[in-house]
Scaffold this motif. Sequence first.
Motif, mmCIF file in Angstrom:
data_model
loop_
_atom_site.group_PDB
_atom_site.id
_atom_site.type_symbol
_atom_site.label_atom_id
_atom_site.label_comp_id
_atom_site.label_asym_id
_atom_site.label_seq_id
_atom_site.Cartn_x
_atom_site.Cartn_y
_atom_site.Cartn_z
ATOM 1 N N GLU A 1 57.160 38.819 10.454
ATOM 2 C CA GLU A 1 58.228 38.597 9.480
ATOM 3 C C GLU A 1 58.888 39.899 9.028
ATOM 4 N N ASP A 2 58.178 41.009 9.179
ATOM 5 C CA ASP A 2 58.777 42.304 8.837
ATOM 6 C C ASP A 2 59.844 42.710 9.846
ATOM 7 N N LEU A 3 59.651 42.307 11.095
ATOM 8 C CA LEU A 3 60.457 42.876 12.170
ATOM 9 C C LEU A 3 61.411 41.914 12.860
ATOM 10 N N ARG A 4 61.087 40.631 12.936
ATOM 11 C CA ARG A 4 61.874 39.764 13.812
ATOM 12 C C ARG A 4 63.290 39.488 13.306
ATOM 13 N N HIS A 5 63.547 39.749 12.021
ATOM 14 C CA HIS A 5 64.888 39.506 11.489
ATOM 15 C C HIS A 5 65.738 40.774 11.408
ATOM 16 N N GLU A 6 65.152 41.914 11.808
ATOM 17 C CA GLU A 6 65.901 43.167 11.772
ATOM 18 C C GLU A 6 67.046 43.137 12.788
ATOM 19 N N LYS A 7 68.207 43.643 12.379
ATOM 20 C CA LYS A 7 69.370 43.674 13.272
ATOM 21 C C LYS A 7 69.326 44.872 14.213
ATOM 22 N N GLN A 8 68.547 45.901 13.845
ATOM 23 C CA GLN A 8 68.371 47.078 14.688
ATOM 24 C C GLN A 8 66.911 47.181 15.104
ATOM 25 N N GLU A 9 66.682 47.950 16.167
ATOM 26 C CA GLU A 9 65.302 48.194 16.571
ATOM 27 C C GLU A 9 64.647 49.139 15.573
ATOM 28 N N VAL A 10 63.465 48.779 15.140
ATOM 29 C CA VAL A 10 62.663 49.608 14.235
ATOM 30 C C VAL A 10 61.318 49.836 14.898
#
Length: 230
Positions: free
Chosen positions: A121-130
């Motif tokens: 949930e921390d990462l899958r909605h990010e619009k950029q790669e983190v």
Amino acid sequence: MNQPNTMKEMPEAERPYEKCEKMGAEKLTDVELLAVLLRTGSRGENAVSLARRILYGAEDKGILGLHQFSLERLRKIKGIGRVKAVQISCILELARRLSKASYSEMLSFSQPETIARYYMEDLRHEKQEVMKLLMLNSKARLIGETNISKGTVNSSLITPRELFIEALQKDAVSIVLMHNHPSGDPTPSREDMLTTKRILDAGALIGIELLDHIIIGNNCYISFREEGIL
């Protein structure tokens, strides 16, 4: 037929509050759940109508689209002021924390699936790669995490020196790399492979093992360890 301006004007069987009391929250639609949390609509529009417009507006992504709404973007929606924007933002953050907390007790760095679920949930909605660096002690327990890049994961931009300085400061014995693919497809790119090899080789020289590189997609992941790449 005109749309009821308030919840009280709706037929009782269609009112989300009454429906929840009689049937349970699990029987409410996404629109009805959001309407209950909003409590009120705007001028000439009840909460159900406002919730439907938020969820199925121009982008029509439904409940998943909410994760892309910042406070500023929420406040640009007609009928959403400061209070409602804050309410929705807090609801989303609560949902993220609940999802993450449900996996915290099961988190094992010997099992890529539990790591991926914990950070999903921390990462899958990010619009950029983190890209995250997870640092572990001798018992493979998490002792620190940090974001080491945001944007396209490029092997030339992620320097092993800075990454391992961070790991050494935490006295890490091993590390795990993790990043997301905004496309939703976790298949490793050429840059992902190059980045992993550079960090793997550098870690071998200084005695800090790269245990895994996990790529998060949309409710899916790929583990380099599970795939036999590491």
